[in-house]
Design a protein around this motif. Structure first.
Motif, short mmCIF file in Angstrom:
data_model
loop_
_atom_site.label_atom_id
_atom_site.label_comp_id
_atom_site.label_asym_id
_atom_site.label_seq_id
_atom_site.Cartn_x
_atom_site.Cartn_y
_atom_site.Cartn_z
N MET A 179 0.83 -1.23 -0.07
CA MET A 179 -0.07 -0.03 -0.11
C MET A 179 0.89 1.12 -0.05
N LEU A 180 1.70 1.21 0.70
CA LEU A 180 2.82 2.23 0.75
C LEU A 180 3.67 2.78 -0.58
N LEU A 181 3.85 1.56 -1.36
CA LEU A 181 4.43 1.54 -2.79
C LEU A 181 3.26 2.42 -3.59
N LEU A 182 2.15 1.97 -3.47
CA LEU A 182 0.93 2.58 -4.32
C LEU A 182 0.99 4.09 -3.90
N TYR A 183 1.04 4.47 -2.76
CA TYR A 183 0.79 5.88 -2.32
C TYR A 183 1.93 6.46 -2.93
N PHE A 184 3.28 5.98 -2.67
CA PHE A 184 4.42 6.80 -3.12
C PHE A 184 4.36 6.82 -4.57
N GLU A 185 3.93 5.87 -5.43
CA GLU A 185 4.16 5.99 -7.15
C GLU A 185 2.92 7.02 -7.25
N PHE A 186 1.86 6.93 -6.72
CA PHE A 186 0.82 7.88 -7.21
C PHE A 186 1.03 9.24 -6.78
N PHE A 187 1.79 9.42 -5.53
CA PHE A 187 2.35 10.93 -5.10
C PHE A 187 3.39 11.26 -6.18
N LYS A 188 4.16 10.44 -6.59
CA LYS A 188 5.04 11.06 -7.76
C LYS A 188 4.53 11.39 -8.96
N ILE A 189 3.25 10.63 -9.43
CA ILE A 189 2.64 10.96 -10.59
C ILE A 189 1.86 12.38 -10.44
N GLY A 190 1.37 12.45 -9.17
CA GLY A 190 0.82 13.79 -8.82
C GLY A 190 1.64 14.94 -8.85
N LEU A 191 2.78 14.62 -8.41
CA LEU A 191 3.80 15.72 -8.47
C LEU A 191 4.26 16.26 -9.91
N PHE A 192 4.38 15.13 -10.56
CA PHE A 192 4.95 15.52 -11.97
C PHE A 192 4.18 15.48 -13.12
N SER A 193 2.79 15.34 -12.86
CA SER A 193 2.10 15.16 -14.03
C SER A 193 1.25 16.74 -14.24
N ILE A 194 1.88 17.40 -14.57
CA ILE A 194 1.74 18.93 -14.81
C ILE A 194 0.55 19.00 -15.95
N GLY A 195 -0.59 19.50 -15.94
CA GLY A 195 -1.20 19.74 -17.04
C GLY A 195 -2.65 19.05 -17.12
N GLY A 196 -3.05 18.37 -15.92
CA GLY A 196 -4.17 17.81 -15.82
C GLY A 196 -4.02 16.36 -16.15
N GLY A 197 -5.34 15.67 -16.10
CA GLY A 197 -5.35 14.08 -15.87
C GLY A 197 -4.87 13.55 -17.34
N ALA B 83 -2.22 14.21 -18.70
CA ALA B 83 -0.64 14.26 -18.25
C ALA B 83 -0.17 12.97 -17.47
N THR B 84 -1.32 12.19 -16.78
CA THR B 84 -0.87 11.36 -16.07
C THR B 84 -0.62 9.82 -16.68
N ILE B 85 -1.29 10.00 -18.00
CA ILE B 85 -1.07 8.69 -18.89
C ILE B 85 0.27 8.28 -19.07
N PRO B 86 1.35 9.02 -19.49
CA PRO B 86 2.48 8.30 -19.62
C PRO B 86 3.02 7.63 -18.42
N PHE B 87 2.94 8.58 -17.40
CA PHE B 87 3.45 7.82 -16.20
C PHE B 87 2.57 6.53 -15.66
N LEU B 88 1.46 6.59 -16.06
CA LEU B 88 0.54 5.14 -15.77
C LEU B 88 1.16 3.97 -16.52
N GLN B 89 1.39 4.48 -17.82
CA GLN B 89 1.81 3.44 -18.79
C GLN B 89 3.32 2.99 -18.07
N GLU B 90 4.15 3.67 -17.60
CA GLU B 90 5.32 3.52 -17.20
C GLU B 90 5.08 2.37 -15.80
N LEU B 91 4.16 2.58 -15.25
CA LEU B 91 3.76 1.71 -13.90
C LEU B 91 3.53 0.65 -14.36
N SER B 92 2.74 0.40 -15.46
CA SER B 92 2.32 -1.09 -16.12
C SER B 92 3.42 -1.56 -16.56
N VAL B 93 4.40 -1.23 -17.10
CA VAL B 93 5.74 -1.74 -17.48
C VAL B 93 6.46 -1.98 -16.28
#
Length: 180
Positions: free
Chosen positions: A1-19, A21-31
């Motif tokens: 759960m902590l890993l899940l929070y940390f990964e989404f915290f990073k996405i929230g911190l760096f996905s400037i430009g709205g929702g 903008a999260t897609i490339p980060f989520l694709q990276e999580l998939s990989v």
């Protein structure tokens, strides 16, 4: 759960430009973690786009729920919005002091093209996932013809009819259910 929070915290911190903008980060999580495959990723985008609320939060909730159930959905959503809340609280306290500062203006000027680039990158990823088969050797074999036809019909309707976007979402979902 902590890993899940940390990964989404990073996405929230760096996905400037709205929702989107999260897609490339989520694709990276998939990989990186294998929490979901490309097919599920495309489904998540479609569901997140067609449900009420911001796409980034919908995606975070969906990934969290898929990964760790209801607690995962809550944790990933909190992780995604935490940076925004923290930054807004800090900015609100400092903005009156710095709103005319040339460095602050420069930072906001620089962030505009970065946000645009992230949204364009997300759009390209969505098109690739939705309309093409990545493993195909030839272009003709790579095109998902039913999806491409639906896309072209909807795109034409959007530009020609100029109706409420909700109608296109409902129409696309309905046709998609019956065709696919």
């Amino acid at each position: 759960m902590l890993l899940l929070y940390f990964e989404f915290f990073k996405i929230g911190l760096f996905s400037i430009g709205g929702g989107l903008a999260t897609i490339p980060f989520l694709q990276e999580l998939s990989v990186k973690y294998g929490w979901f495959d490309q097919k599920l990723f495309a489904d998540m985008i479609a569901i997140s786009e067609s449900t009420p609320g911001p796409i980034g939060i919908n995606m975070a909730t969906y990934v969290g729920y898929h990964t760790a159930g209801i607690p995962g959905g809550i944790i990933s959503t909190l992780g995604l919005v935490s940076p925004s809340i923290i930054i807004i609280l800090i900015i609100a306290r400092l903005l009156t002091q710095f709103k005319e500062n040339k460095y602050v203006k420069s930072i906001f000027y620089i962030l505009r093209p970065l946000a645009t680039g992230l949204v364009i990158s997300a759009t390209v990823q969505i098109v690739k996932i939705s309309l093409f088969i990545p493993e195909a050797q030839k272009f003709i074999d790579a095109v998902k013809f039913k999806e491409m036809m639906l896309f072209l019909v909807m795109l034409t309707a959007i530009f020609c009819l100029k109706k409420n976007p909700i109608l296109y979402i409902i129409a696309g979902a309905t046709v998609g259910i019956f065709i696919f």
